[in-house]
Enzyme design. Sequence first.
Site, PDB file in Angstrom:
ATOM      1  N   ILE B  39       0.830  -1.214   0.000  1.00 55.43           N
ATOM      2  CA  ILE B  39       0.000   0.000   0.000  1.00 55.43           C
ATOM      3  C   ILE B  39       0.857   1.254   0.000  1.00 55.43           C
ATOM      4  CG2 ILE B  39      -1.731   1.360   1.212  1.00 55.43           C
ATOM      5  CD1 ILE B  39      -2.785  -1.229   2.439  1.00 55.43           C
ATOM      6  N   SER B  40       1.705   1.366   1.003  1.00 52.65           N
ATOM      7  CA  SER B  40       2.394   2.636   1.130  1.00 52.65           C
ATOM      8  C   SER B  40       3.558   2.514   2.094  1.00 52.65           C
ATOM      9  CB  SER B  40       1.410   3.697   1.632  1.00 52.65           C
ATOM     10  OG  SER B  40       2.057   4.642   2.437  1.00 52.65           O
ATOM     11  N   SER B  41       4.459   3.434   1.944  1.00 52.89           N
ATOM     12  CA  SER B  41       5.601   3.445   2.823  1.00 52.89           C
ATOM     13  C   SER B  41       5.562   4.741   3.604  1.00 52.89           C
ATOM     14  CB  SER B  41       6.863   3.349   1.967  1.00 52.89           C
ATOM     15  OG  SER B  41       7.976   3.669   2.732  1.00 52.89           O
ATOM     16  N   GLY B  42       5.630   4.659   4.900  1.00 55.99           N
ATOM     17  CA  GLY B  42       5.618   5.869   5.723  1.00 55.99           C
ATOM     18  C   GLY B  42       6.957   6.067   6.394  1.00 55.99           C
ATOM     19  N   THR B  43       6.974   6.928   7.363  1.00 47.53           N
ATOM     20  CA  THR B  43       8.214   7.232   8.059  1.00 47.53           C
ATOM     21  C   THR B  43       8.748   6.009   8.790  1.00 47.53           C
ATOM     22  OG1 THR B  43       7.059   9.275   8.537  1.00 47.53           O
ATOM     23  CG2 THR B  43       9.266   9.023   9.469  1.00 47.53           C
ATOM     24  N   TYR B  44       7.825   5.262   9.395  1.00 44.85           N
ATOM     25  CA  TYR B  44       8.275   4.187  10.265  1.00 44.85           C
ATOM     26  C   TYR B  44       8.150   2.799   9.673  1.00 44.85           C
ATOM     27  CZ  TYR B  44       8.522   7.746  13.771  1.00 44.85           C
ATOM     28  OH  TYR B  44       8.845   8.871  14.464  1.00 44.85           O
ATOM     29  N   GLY B  45       7.402   2.703   8.597  1.00 50.82           N
ATOM     30  CA  GLY B  45       7.250   1.349   8.106  1.00 50.82           C
ATOM     31  C   GLY B  45       6.599   1.276   6.750  1.00 50.82           C
ATOM     32  N   ARG B  46       6.434   0.039   6.308  1.00 46.48           N
ATOM     33  CA  ARG B  46       5.792  -0.214   5.039  1.00 46.48           C
ATOM     34  C   ARG B  46       4.469  -0.901   5.325  1.00 46.48           C
ATOM     35  NH1 ARG B  46       9.338   0.335   1.143  1.00 46.48           N
ATOM     36  NH2 ARG B  46       8.256  -1.025  -0.316  1.00 46.48           N
ATOM     37  N   ASP B 166       0.097  13.826  15.521  1.00 48.69           N
ATOM     38  CA  ASP B 166       0.401  13.808  14.076  1.00 48.69           C
ATOM     39  C   ASP B 166      -0.874  13.690  13.256  1.00 48.69           C
ATOM     40  OD1 ASP B 166       1.945  13.849  11.794  1.00 48.69           O
ATOM     41  OD2 ASP B 166       2.474  11.730  11.884  1.00 48.69           O
TER      42      ASP B 166
HETATM   43  N1  LIG Z   1      -5.517   0.293   8.582  1.00 47.85           N
HETATM   44  C1  LIG Z   1      -5.134   0.699   7.353  1.00 47.85           C
HETATM   45  N2  LIG Z   1      -5.862   0.375   6.280  1.00 47.85           N
HETATM   46  C2  LIG Z   1      -5.482   0.784   5.060  1.00 47.85           C
HETATM   47  N3  LIG Z   1      -4.408   1.536   4.829  1.00 47.85           N
HETATM   48  C3  LIG Z   1      -3.642   1.900   5.852  1.00 47.85           C
HETATM   49  C4  LIG Z   1      -3.954   1.502   7.175  1.00 47.85           C
HETATM   50  N4  LIG Z   1      -3.023   2.004   8.000  1.00 47.85           N
HETATM   51  C5  LIG Z   1      -2.170   2.691   7.225  1.00 47.85           C
HETATM   52  N5  LIG Z   1      -2.528   2.640   5.931  1.00 47.85           N
HETATM   53  C6  LIG Z   1      -1.853   3.283   4.810  1.00 47.85           C
HETATM   54  O1  LIG Z   1      -0.468   3.281   5.012  1.00 47.85           O
HETATM   55  C7  LIG Z   1       0.029   4.622   5.115  1.00 47.85           C
HETATM   56  C8  LIG Z   1       1.149   4.699   6.116  1.00 47.85           C
HETATM   57  O2  LIG Z   1       0.683   4.240   7.384  1.00 47.85           O
HETATM   58  P1  LIG Z   1       1.097   4.968   8.715  1.00 47.85           P
HETATM   59  O3  LIG Z   1       0.723   6.401   8.628  1.00 47.85           O
HETATM   60  O4  LIG Z   1       0.553   4.177   9.828  1.00 47.85           O
HETATM   61  O5  LIG Z   1       2.665   4.776   8.642  1.00 47.85           O
HETATM   62  P2  LIG Z   1       3.807   5.746   9.108  1.00 47.85           P
HETATM   63  O6  LIG Z   1       5.062   5.096   8.700  1.00 47.85           O
HETATM   64  O7  LIG Z   1       3.686   6.068  10.537  1.00 47.85           O
HETATM   65  O8  LIG Z   1       3.525   7.007   8.232  1.00 47.85           O
HETATM   66  P3  LIG Z   1       3.699   8.544   8.541  1.00 47.85           P
HETATM   67  O9  LIG Z   1       4.834   8.961   7.682  1.00 47.85           O
HETATM   68  O10 LIG Z   1       2.391   9.097   8.062  1.00 47.85           O
HETATM   69  O11 LIG Z   1       3.901   8.764   9.977  1.00 47.85           O
HETATM   70  C9  LIG Z   1      -1.189   5.458   5.458  1.00 47.85           C
HETATM   71  O12 LIG Z   1      -1.065   6.767   5.027  1.00 47.85           O
HETATM   72  C10 LIG Z   1      -2.284   4.720   4.714  1.00 47.85           C
HETATM   73  O13 LIG Z   1      -2.293   5.096   3.365  1.00 47.85           O
END
Ligand SMILES: Nc1ncnc2c1ncn2[C@@H]1O[C@H](COP(=O)(O)OP(=O)(O)OP(=O)(O)O)[C@@H](O)[C@H]1O
Lengths: 459, 426
Positions: B39-46, B166
Amino acid sequence: MATDFWASSHYKRWIVDRATLHQARLADLQYVDNPEQLDFLSIYFANLITKLGRKLQFRQRVIATATVFFRRFYLKNSYSETDPFIVIAACCYVAAKAEESPIHIKSIVQESRTVFNQEELNGRPWTTDNQKIAEMEFYLVDDLECDLIIFHPYRTLLALCKRENTPLSTSEEGEDLGIGLDTDDGPRYWGTGEGQLELPTGALQVAWSIINDTYKSQLCLLHPPHLIAIAAIYLSFIIHPPVRPDPSTIIEHESATTTPESHRQPRRSTRQANSHSSSKKFQSHNQQDPIAFLADMNMSLPLLASVSQEIISLYALWDQYKEDMAPDAARLARELSGTSPVASGSISPAKRSMSRADSLTQSYGSQYFGSLTASAGATPVTDTNETLDTASSVQEGVPGVHYVTPAFLSLLVQRMREAKLSDVTPSAQGSSSGSGSINVISGRKMAVNKRLERMQAAG
Amino acid sequence: MLDEWSSNILQHDPMRLYRAKRDLEHRTVISKYNILGFISSGTYGRVYKAQSLDDEHGTLHAIKKFKPDKEGDVVTYTGISQSAIREIALNRELSHDNVVALKEVILEDKSIYMVFDYAEHDFLQVIHHHSQTLRSPISTAVLKSLIYQLINGLIYLHSCHVLHRDLKPANILITGNGVVKIGDLGLARLIYEPLQPLFAGDKVVVTIWYRAPELLLGAKHYTKAIDCWAVGCVMAELASLRPIFKGEEAKLDSKKNVPFQRDQLLKIFEVLGTPDEKEWPSLVDMPEYHSMKRLDYFTNRLSDWCQSRLRSPQGYDLLRRLFIYDPERRLNAKDALQHKWFHEDPKPTWNAFASVSTHQIPPHRRISQDEAPSMVPIPQHASLQGAHGHMGIPFGQQSKPGSSTSLSGGGHYVQSSGTRKKARLQ
Ligand SMILES: Nc1ncnc2c1ncn2[C@@H]1O[C@H](COP(=O)(O)OP(=O)(O)OP(=O)(O)O)[C@@H](O)[C@H]1O
């Protein structure tokens, strides 16, 4: 959640009954001669956690959290199948993070090496590294089912007791007391009907130490923290009896308040930080009756008595445990339980306390203490006399008083682990003769082993 | 004496028995979930989309795999990161309709997998859908429902003494049924009796656009009011389809001093006017007060801003209160939910999309192949790319559980104990 204990994982998943505790130790029971040794191990490990925590400059709450993690871990595992030292190190490492005061993995590696190598290790050095600690942390968090938010009795104690009386403001604990207490409003989690209690100076300190001491036993797995806190307050009353409210003060006080029928200012659940000083001022007028206060807490007195009795039993046991630093409150409360082997000619403070407790009971009548004592006597699991009997049978014929020492316990753990290992390796059975004897006996350790044999004979 | 093997174990691998037992009980991620895509890659994880193999409905989940901690450029294994511990610990305690639910956590092979209920949409996606595809504003009924539920979730978090810290459109999720789920508690903190005060200085990665003015002016502590400011920003963004205060972030200087966020403050002042001591008495005590005084002076024109965008005096009033400069006087979540705007028509609904036709609902979340294929096995199916995540991929065409080298459960530890065992048998 953070304030609602009843909705927490702590309450929902981690308060267990005695049968569960017993079940958890079954595997270890095979490898000890006397079930009581496991209770001593409980003290020993808690002391090690405290030692390591102090080295790492942990606050009391972090140490307490690490101890709860340790206890929970050993609800599912046995001492004999694990290395409790590395589990302790990992518990401290996770607790630091869970309590938002993280430390570097290097510190935990270094300090745990220092602390554990001071233990009696039968000539084997205790080693560890980043990898091992990190690996253990992983399994630990998994065994803890990721439930890392822990409630402690300290909060209840402080919520119940006025902070003006805090004599600890400069001590290490004082930091715990001071920080964050007013950062938030919100209802206290332990129940309703709260007022604040004026604990005599000294009593709060004693109650605080008693709470610290409860972590040496399994109490944190058996009872909700607020119950432990209230039991600690109750015991501290016995040591530091509250000044009985002078009837004239009460009358004076009542005429000063707007609602004469209430002694206590009901604590507003949403207290704003800036209105704190005014409420404090109001409370300082409160001359209240501590016993009535305890009785007023909507809690089961037999339960309170039972928890108090369990704490006293812990001190009775601890009495036979010899380490350099025996906490002051421990000594006092121990004497309270009347099991002190130290004969003292002069009247000890605790003795005085006892007589005061007697007079308390008399003056307040049986409506509070009557039920307390009655039910305490009837609690089977915490029969102090029984504990005593076992202990003295062990000491039979021994000149002077013998203690269980950390060195003995350290060797005991090793023996248990060795025995366990030889049980799981069929080919090794011949070589490591059953009965779990400690093979390397230095002269210094002879006494320990004599005692061990005696215990074996007795058991 | 103990035999050599036993004493070797006691000395060098004391947790061997324990691990062997635990590894035996362990169920791997891929034995429980079918990984559908990335789905996506964020700051802390994928984050991956996955389907449960255990329940017959094949419930959908989002699995977040934490990135390993880095020290400099080297990946050193120093255990579980503080933010993972935080997110896991908080999520284990929380349970609310408007907070994304954590189903389980799987610890495996040095990786942490958090399994969440799947949410088909998020606020950012809704905004994009309206600005790019539909080219029309989000209807008041949808906007109000989304904000209502967001505030409802925030009340819960705040009542639990959890600060989100956040809040931004990408972190606020919506299920296929139009239920808002606050997500990403990676920066969230428990503020009940903290051992350390919550310094705003600790590794802030929060997007600057949603940052409250007191933080921009150097306030040292996080408060609930900071989350409420972010709610205001999110509401305004839903209404106008673009961030209301889209400032340029001033980066840390070479000495890693936290810079004065001039541009972000200017963006705020342009709409809300320059704050003064009358409306915000403690303004003079803010560390950046003097820097602020040097900025151009603006008057408040939020009312104009809202005229075309919110089209409701009550809507304007709610936003105005969420944007009160003085954090002490800013509307809190509880009071926000009681605001009159929510009582006037159209009323908020529990399915935020109840009032709109299907084409106005944003498309399903896109999933793709993982660009970092070492993470999780990916369906070999190339046609998956661009598919809108409809569940049309039969299991048979997925890689089979266990076929991946990367996920082989507990590989490292099991292996090493295996070697020892062999050594013993010789
Ligand atoms: N429960 C979920 N269902 C569907 N998609 C999700 C869910 N949780 C997270 N995602 C997708 O994954 C992305 C990253 O998740 P999340 O924000 O938890 O990660 P992060 O690494 O902390 O990111 P950030 O950089 O926003 O802090 C979200 O923006 C969303 O698009």
